[in-house]
Design a protein around this motif. Structure first.
Motif, mmCIF file in Angstrom:
data_model
loop_
_atom_site.group_PDB
_atom_site.id
_atom_site.type_symbol
_atom_site.label_atom_id
_atom_site.label_comp_id
_atom_site.label_asym_id
_atom_site.label_seq_id
_atom_site.Cartn_x
_atom_site.Cartn_y
_atom_site.Cartn_z
ATOM 1 N N THR A 217 0.816 -1.220 0.000
ATOM 2 C CA THR A 217 0.000 0.000 0.000
ATOM 3 C C THR A 217 0.847 1.265 0.000
ATOM 4 O O THR A 217 0.321 2.346 -0.266
ATOM 5 C CB THR A 217 -0.934 0.011 1.219
ATOM 6 O OG1 THR A 217 -0.142 -0.124 2.419
ATOM 7 C CG2 THR A 217 -1.934 -1.122 1.143
ATOM 8 N N LYS A 218 2.132 1.135 0.284
ATOM 9 C CA LYS A 218 3.030 2.298 0.284
ATOM 10 C C LYS A 218 3.865 2.386 -0.988
ATOM 11 O O LYS A 218 4.654 3.320 -1.134
ATOM 12 C CB LYS A 218 3.956 2.241 1.499
ATOM 13 C CG LYS A 218 3.224 2.263 2.832
ATOM 14 C CD LYS A 218 4.190 2.107 3.994
ATOM 15 C CE LYS A 218 3.431 2.056 5.322
ATOM 16 N NZ LYS A 218 4.350 1.849 6.473
ATOM 17 N N PHE A 219 3.681 1.440 -1.895
ATOM 18 C CA PHE A 219 4.481 1.416 -3.120
ATOM 19 C C PHE A 219 4.153 2.610 -4.015
ATOM 20 O O PHE A 219 2.981 3.006 -4.142
ATOM 21 C CB PHE A 219 4.237 0.143 -3.904
ATOM 22 C CG PHE A 219 4.994 -1.051 -3.382
ATOM 23 C CD1 PHE A 219 5.896 -0.933 -2.346
ATOM 24 C CD2 PHE A 219 4.794 -2.300 -3.951
ATOM 25 C CE1 PHE A 219 6.593 -2.034 -1.874
ATOM 26 C CE2 PHE A 219 5.493 -3.404 -3.492
ATOM 27 C CZ PHE A 219 6.390 -3.265 -2.448
ATOM 28 N N PRO A 220 5.155 3.185 -4.688
ATOM 29 C CA PRO A 220 4.878 4.151 -5.756
ATOM 30 C C PRO A 220 4.420 3.419 -7.009
ATOM 31 O O PRO A 220 4.354 2.188 -7.046
ATOM 32 C CB PRO A 220 6.239 4.839 -5.958
ATOM 33 C CG PRO A 220 7.233 3.803 -5.556
ATOM 34 C CD PRO A 220 6.595 3.016 -4.440
ATOM 35 N N ILE A 221 4.161 4.170 -8.050
ATOM 36 C CA ILE A 221 3.540 3.592 -9.227
ATOM 37 C C ILE A 221 4.453 2.588 -9.928
ATOM 38 O O ILE A 221 3.982 1.586 -10.480
ATOM 39 C CB ILE A 221 3.112 4.710 -10.213
ATOM 40 C CG1 ILE A 221 2.334 4.131 -11.386
ATOM 41 C CG2 ILE A 221 4.311 5.499 -10.680
ATOM 42 C CD1 ILE A 221 1.066 3.417 -11.009
ATOM 43 N N THR A 222 5.765 2.809 -9.911
ATOM 44 C CA THR A 222 6.673 1.880 -10.592
ATOM 45 C C THR A 222 6.666 0.508 -9.932
ATOM 46 O O THR A 222 6.615 -0.522 -10.619
ATOM 47 C CB THR A 222 8.099 2.453 -10.590
ATOM 48 O OG1 THR A 222 8.435 2.871 -9.255
ATOM 49 C CG2 THR A 222 8.211 3.636 -11.528
ATOM 50 N N ALA A 223 6.709 0.476 -8.595
ATOM 51 C CA ALA A 223 6.660 -0.807 -7.891
ATOM 52 C C ALA A 223 5.284 -1.445 -8.028
ATOM 53 O O ALA A 223 5.163 -2.670 -8.119
ATOM 54 C CB ALA A 223 7.003 -0.603 -6.413
ATOM 55 N N ALA A 224 4.238 -0.619 -8.046
ATOM 56 C CA ALA A 224 2.889 -1.154 -8.229
ATOM 57 C C ALA A 224 2.729 -1.789 -9.609
ATOM 58 O O ALA A 224 2.039 -2.801 -9.765
ATOM 59 C CB ALA A 224 1.857 -0.044 -8.032
ATOM 60 N N LEU A 225 3.360 -1.203 -10.624
ATOM 61 C CA LEU A 225 3.311 -1.792 -11.960
ATOM 62 C C LEU A 225 3.995 -3.142 -11.995
ATOM 63 O O LEU A 225 3.565 -4.055 -12.709
ATOM 64 C CB LEU A 225 3.981 -0.856 -12.973
ATOM 65 C CG LEU A 225 3.155 0.308 -13.497
ATOM 66 C CD1 LEU A 225 3.982 1.149 -14.457
ATOM 67 C CD2 LEU A 225 1.894 -0.187 -14.181
ATOM 68 N N LEU A 226 5.057 -3.281 -11.223
ATOM 69 C CA LEU A 226 5.742 -4.568 -11.143
ATOM 70 C C LEU A 226 4.812 -5.630 -10.576
ATOM 71 O O LEU A 226 4.756 -6.768 -11.072
ATOM 72 C CB LEU A 226 6.997 -4.429 -10.276
ATOM 73 C CG LEU A 226 8.065 -5.514 -10.410
ATOM 74 C CD1 LEU A 226 8.616 -5.552 -11.825
ATOM 75 C CD2 LEU A 226 9.185 -5.273 -9.413
ATOM 76 N N ASN A 227 4.063 -5.284 -9.524
ATOM 77 C CA ASN A 227 3.085 -6.212 -8.966
ATOM 78 C C ASN A 227 1.939 -6.453 -9.939
ATOM 79 O O ASN A 227 1.391 -7.565 -10.011
ATOM 80 C CB ASN A 227 2.532 -5.667 -7.648
ATOM 81 C CG ASN A 227 3.525 -5.792 -6.515
ATOM 82 O OD1 ASN A 227 4.523 -6.487 -6.625
ATOM 83 N ND2 ASN A 227 3.254 -5.114 -5.416
ATOM 84 N N LEU A 228 1.571 -5.414 -10.684
ATOM 85 C CA LEU A 228 0.474 -5.545 -11.651
ATOM 86 C C LEU A 228 0.840 -6.544 -12.739
ATOM 87 O O LEU A 228 0.006 -7.341 -13.172
ATOM 88 C CB LEU A 228 0.160 -4.177 -12.261
ATOM 89 C CG LEU A 228 -1.146 -4.056 -13.052
ATOM 90 C CD1 LEU A 228 -2.344 -4.182 -12.116
ATOM 91 C CD2 LEU A 228 -1.187 -2.718 -13.785
ATOM 92 N N GLN A 229 2.085 -6.521 -13.172
ATOM 93 C CA GLN A 229 2.525 -7.474 -14.190
ATOM 94 C C GLN A 229 2.488 -8.901 -13.664
ATOM 95 O O GLN A 229 2.222 -9.834 -14.423
ATOM 96 C CB GLN A 229 3.941 -7.112 -14.644
ATOM 97 C CG GLN A 229 4.024 -5.813 -15.414
ATOM 98 C CD GLN A 229 5.450 -5.449 -15.798
ATOM 99 O OE1 GLN A 229 6.369 -6.206 -15.533
ATOM 100 N NE2 GLN A 229 5.623 -4.287 -16.407
#
Length: 271
Positions: A217-229
């Motif tokens: 929940t504290k990730f910025p968008i770049t780390a969130a995209l990694l999880n999204l992939q």
């Protein structure tokens, strides 16, 4: 060939199309329904348009990650440029011992490969109690950007005519007033150029986010995209939509400051 010639622009059309073709492809994939990609393949032209990928990516944590990235970027850029401008002003206008060595040391810190600093930075963040917080990411970004911005602003401030500072002294202006009312307005093109660059670098950073953060929940968008992939590995429209959402904010900032960015580069070239 003259750049003002129409044939120059005609000749540049294929290169322009080649350059923007990946972006067009990603936008096209993001606007296709998942069923259409499954049935007709990833490279086919879209048979229908849908915002399904954007809504899924937005609901999968992209919204909160964008807010985290915006918060980290705004705070980092403001404080980094403020501290860098203060340091550059002091180093350019006062007889500080070993000031050239200080500048070189600050610049040399940016030449170190970040990979060798990952574990020390994580341990330091744990030691001072800010690990897994956005504050840790902000502090790291400020620390690693401060040297480069100070070096660049120092060059701009050294180019300001000495007569300007002599006139300020005659008018009774102290160091703080000279810095706030004279130096900062004169360095506005440089600050705008560095602000645009800093926004792009901080917003698109991944390595430091993965080093000092662990809670999703504290990730910025770049780390969130990694999880999204990882979560939507086969849903290319969702991954493409998330990439587009991540690219919009820095692109908007760059285009808003484009004039200042170019003028800042020209000022630096003239000096």
């Amino acid at each position: 060939m003259n750049k003002t010639s129409p044939w120059f622009h005609v000749g540049m059309i294929p290169f322009t199309l080649l350059y923007i073709s990946p972006l067009i492809f990603v936008i096209g994939v993001s606007l296709r329904p998942f069923d259409d990609i499954t049935m007709r393949g990833l490279a086919a032209l879209p048979a229908a348009l849908s915002f399904e990928g954007f809504s899924t990516a937005f609901d999968a944590g992209t919204r909160g990650a964008l807010l985290n990235s915006a918060l980290v970027t705004v705070v980092t850029v403001i404080f980094t440029l403020l501290l860098a401008s203060m340091a550059a002003f002091a180093l350019s206008r006062f007889r500080i011992p070993f000031r050239r060595s200080i500048l070189l040391i600050m610049l040399a810190g940016n030449l170190l490969p970040p990979q060798i600093l990952l574990i020390p930075v994580a341990k330091i963040a744990e030691g001072i109690g800010i690990y897994d917080t956005l504050l840790a990411l902000i502090v790291v970004q400020i620390g690693f950007g401060l040297g480069f911005y100070t070096f660049v602003l120092h060059g701009f401030m050294r180019g300001i005519p000495r007569e300007v500072f002599e006139a300020a002294v005659v008018d009774g202006a102290g160091a703080i007033r000279t810095y706030g009312q004279i130096v900062l307005p004169l360095c506005r093109p440089a600050l705008a150029a560095l602000g645009a660059l800093a926004t792009t670098w901080v917003f698109n950073d991944l390595i430091w986010a993965m080093t000092v953060l662990r809670t999703e929940t504290k990730f910025p968008i770049t780390a969130a995209l990694l999880n999204l992939q990882g979560s939507f590995v086969s849903k290319w429209n969702v991954v493409a939509a998330g990439s587009i959402l991540a690219a919009i904010p820095p692109a908007v900032v760059f285009f808003l400051f484009q004039k200042h960015f170019v003028s800042g580069l020209l000022v630096g070239a003239n000096k």
